[in-house]
Design a protein around this motif. Structure first.
Motif, PDB file in Angstrom:
ATOM      1  N   MET A   1       0.833  -1.184   0.000  1.00 23.23           N
ATOM      2  CA  MET A   1       0.000   0.000   0.000  1.00 23.23           C
ATOM      3  C   MET A   1       0.872   1.239   0.000  1.00 23.23           C
ATOM      4  O   MET A   1       1.855   1.328   0.673  1.00 23.23           O
ATOM      5  N   SER A   2       0.500   2.204  -0.817  1.00 19.97           N
ATOM      6  CA  SER A   2       1.224   3.448  -0.797  1.00 19.97           C
ATOM      7  C   SER A   2       0.272   4.591  -1.089  1.00 19.97           C
ATOM      8  O   SER A   2      -0.836   4.395  -1.521  1.00 19.97           O
ATOM      9  N   SER A   3       0.699   5.818  -0.852  1.00 18.72           N
ATOM     10  CA  SER A   3      -0.169   6.948  -1.123  1.00 18.72           C
ATOM     11  C   SER A   3       0.669   8.093  -1.640  1.00 18.72           C
ATOM     12  O   SER A   3       1.884   8.059  -1.625  1.00 18.72           O
ATOM     13  N   ALA A   4      -0.008   9.140  -2.118  1.00 16.71           N
ATOM     14  CA  ALA A   4       0.697  10.283  -2.676  1.00 16.71           C
ATOM     15  C   ALA A   4       1.520  10.969  -1.598  1.00 16.71           C
ATOM     16  O   ALA A   4       1.139  11.007  -0.433  1.00 16.71           O
ATOM     17  N   ALA A  63     -20.053   5.249  -6.164  1.00 23.14           N
ATOM     18  CA  ALA A  63     -20.016   3.795  -6.350  1.00 23.14           C
ATOM     19  C   ALA A  63     -21.058   3.120  -5.461  1.00 23.14           C
ATOM     20  O   ALA A  63     -21.768   2.207  -5.893  1.00 23.14           O
TER      21      ALA A  63
ATOM     22  N   THR B  64      -4.444  11.059  -5.672  1.00 19.70           N
ATOM     23  CA  THR B  64      -3.908   9.812  -6.233  1.00 19.70           C
ATOM     24  C   THR B  64      -3.546   8.814  -5.135  1.00 19.70           C
ATOM     25  O   THR B  64      -3.273   9.187  -3.996  1.00 19.70           O
ATOM     26  N   ALA B  65      -3.533   7.561  -5.525  1.00 18.38           N
ATOM     27  CA  ALA B  65      -3.081   6.478  -4.635  1.00 18.38           C
ATOM     28  C   ALA B  65      -2.723   5.290  -5.507  1.00 18.38           C
ATOM     29  O   ALA B  65      -3.113   5.233  -6.684  1.00 18.38           O
ATOM     30  N   SER B  66      -1.980   4.379  -4.942  1.00 19.83           N
ATOM     31  CA  SER B  66      -1.655   3.170  -5.694  1.00 19.83           C
ATOM     32  C   SER B  66      -1.547   1.985  -4.751  1.00 19.83           C
ATOM     33  O   SER B  66      -1.324   2.145  -3.547  1.00 19.83           O
ATOM     34  N   GLY B  67      -1.713   0.809  -5.311  1.00 18.80           N
ATOM     35  CA  GLY B  67      -1.624  -0.416  -4.526  1.00 18.80           C
ATOM     36  C   GLY B  67      -1.597  -1.606  -5.450  1.00 18.80           C
ATOM     37  O   GLY B  67      -1.756  -1.459  -6.670  1.00 18.80           O
ATOM     38  N   SER B  72      -4.498  -2.863  -0.644  1.00 18.27           N
ATOM     39  CA  SER B  72      -5.350  -1.684  -0.511  1.00 18.27           C
ATOM     40  C   SER B  72      -4.584  -0.432  -0.931  1.00 18.27           C
ATOM     41  O   SER B  72      -3.357  -0.443  -1.045  1.00 18.27           O
ATOM     42  N   THR B  74      -4.791   4.002  -0.319  1.00 17.73           N
ATOM     43  CA  THR B  74      -5.446   5.036   0.493  1.00 17.73           C
ATOM     44  C   THR B  74      -5.369   6.394  -0.188  1.00 17.73           C
ATOM     45  O   THR B  74      -4.288   6.871  -0.523  1.00 17.73           O
ATOM     46  N   PRO B 106     -15.419   0.448  -6.381  1.00 19.20           N
ATOM     47  CA  PRO B 106     -14.540   0.122  -5.258  1.00 19.20           C
ATOM     48  C   PRO B 106     -15.279   0.001  -3.925  1.00 19.20           C
ATOM     49  O   PRO B 106     -16.285   0.675  -3.686  1.00 19.20           O
ATOM     50  N   GLU B 161      -1.046  -1.600  -9.359  1.00 13.93           N
ATOM     51  CA  GLU B 161       0.261  -2.027  -9.879  1.00 13.93           C
ATOM     52  C   GLU B 161       0.271  -3.529 -10.122  1.00 13.93           C
ATOM     53  O   GLU B 161      -0.477  -4.267  -9.471  1.00 13.93           O
TER      54      GLU B 161
END
Lengths: 193, 182
Positions: A1-4, A63, B64-67, B72, B74, B106, B161
């Motif tokens: 998990m990562s964030s900006a 959603a 923005t976020a990535s996982g 997950s 955030t 989501p 990713e």
């Protein structure tokens, strides 16, 4: 998990020509109540239905709202609701009626309950209210059963949160046992022996 | 010219005035409908105002976020209330769409889901999205909706990713080398 790395920031401000102060919110509430004396009950309820429908359309873009909407559409409730809506011509009844901004009104009333200068402001009544202007004339088309149902769901959820938030600071713990401060005098009197 | 009112008379049903009457009737009906619509809109403009809230993004950038799928991501957002009254914050996330056309609804965990903001108070929003294990890698775009606010939508991009390839352990490599030597 990562964030900006940099957290985006937004600011919430007053709409142009519509300052949210205790005085303007009191004036808005008073004008809303006064309006009920000059419009019919049918128009008032149709405006509320249009307001819930507008909220339902907004929440359907999320959603969670879209999932609920799809589920209702597929089930019997959706079909029966549409059938009732059409047979009773509820769409025709509400068409063209300006939607009541139900969520803004709820939030403004909530803000009044938390205002620190409410008592001083009430002493200034009557405060002239502002007309809604072009924003109040928005024509959102005919309300549908699903729009209205989802709007009621979103509004109810907001209302439940609001009441819980108002009570939270002074809410006693659940299961609390409170002893009587002192025994009643009659309990020890001769008549009860 | 003779104008008959007998329905059996051919001059009445299809005569020169029949079309005129029909057009006139339609015009009057339409005029009544439009007048009523106009009066209702006018009634709306004269109704009491309900002061609202507008959203002012600081930089206009997207959230923005990535996982990785199965994990997950955030989305974080800082919200400051510049108003003189309490304000309510109800964030909602729209369905996310990838360039490939895949739409993802989501599952979002909001912290906090509903926030009461005092004047000049700042809140940190965190929306944790669970990325399904079956979610194809890619960049998904959508909007963060701040319910009830005017212009209350912020662009969102969530990157799924590709899951990392399993790394070869030293023991496995040694076993493989030993096997080749036999």
């Amino acid at each position: 998990m990562s964030s900006a790395a940099v957290t985006p920031r937004v600011r919430l401000a007053d709409a142009p020509d519509e300052g949210r102060t205790t005085a303007t919110l009191v004036a808005s509430l008073a004008a809303r109540l006064a309006t009920l004396h000059v419009i019919s009950g049918s128009t008032a309820i149709a405006s509320l239905v249009q307001g819930f429908a507008a909220l339902g359309r907004e929440v359907s873009r999320s959603a969670e709202g879209a999932r609920l909407r799809q589920a209702l559409e597929r089930g019997r409730a959706g079909m029966n609701g549409d059938a009732l809506w059409t047979a009773l011509r509820l769409g025709d009844w509400t068409a063209g009626v300006p939607p009541s901004p139900v969520l803004d009104q709820l939030r403004n009333d909530l803000a009044l309950l938390l205002a620190g200068d409410l008592e001083d402001t009430l002493a200034l009544l009557p405060i002239p209210g502002q007309p809604a202007g072009a924003g109040g004339a928005a024509d959102d088309g005919a309300a549908t059963f699903l729009d209205c149902t989802l709007g009621l769901w979103a509004f109810s959820r907001e209302l439940v949160h609001a009441v819980e938030a108002l009570a939270a600071p002074t809410l006693p713990d659940a299961g609390e046992v409170v002893a009587s401060p002192e025994p009643a005098a009659e309990a020890t009197g001769p008549l009860l022996r | 010219m003779r104008v008959a009112n007998d329905p059996g008379d051919s001059a009445g049903a299809a005569g020169p005035y029949a079309e005129l009457f029909r057009l006139q009737n339609e015009f009057q009906t339409r005029l009544a409908e439009e007048t009523l619509r106009y009066l209702r809109r006018l009634q709306g403009t004269l109704g009491p105002a309900a002061p609202g809230t507008v959203v002012l993004p600081d930089s206009g950038g997207e959230v923005t976020a990535s996982g990785i799928p199965g994990g997950s991501a955030t989305l974080r957002l800082e919200v400051e209330n510049l108003q003189r009254m309490h304000c309510v914050l109800t964030p909602l996330l729209s369905p996310l769409v990838a360039e490939s056309g895949i739409t993802w609804f989501p599952e979002v965990e909001l912290a906090p889901g509903w926030q009461l903001l005092a004047p000049q108070e700042t809140a940190d929003l965190a929306l944790t999205l669970r990325l399904p294990a079956t979610l194809p890698p890619g960049k998904y775009h959508g909007a963060l909706l701040l319910q009830g606010f005017r212009q209350g939508a912020l662009p969102v991009a969530v990157t799924a990713e590709a899951p990392p390839k399993p790394r070869k352990t030293a023991a496995a490599g040694k076993r493989r080398r030993t096997g080749r030597g036999r």
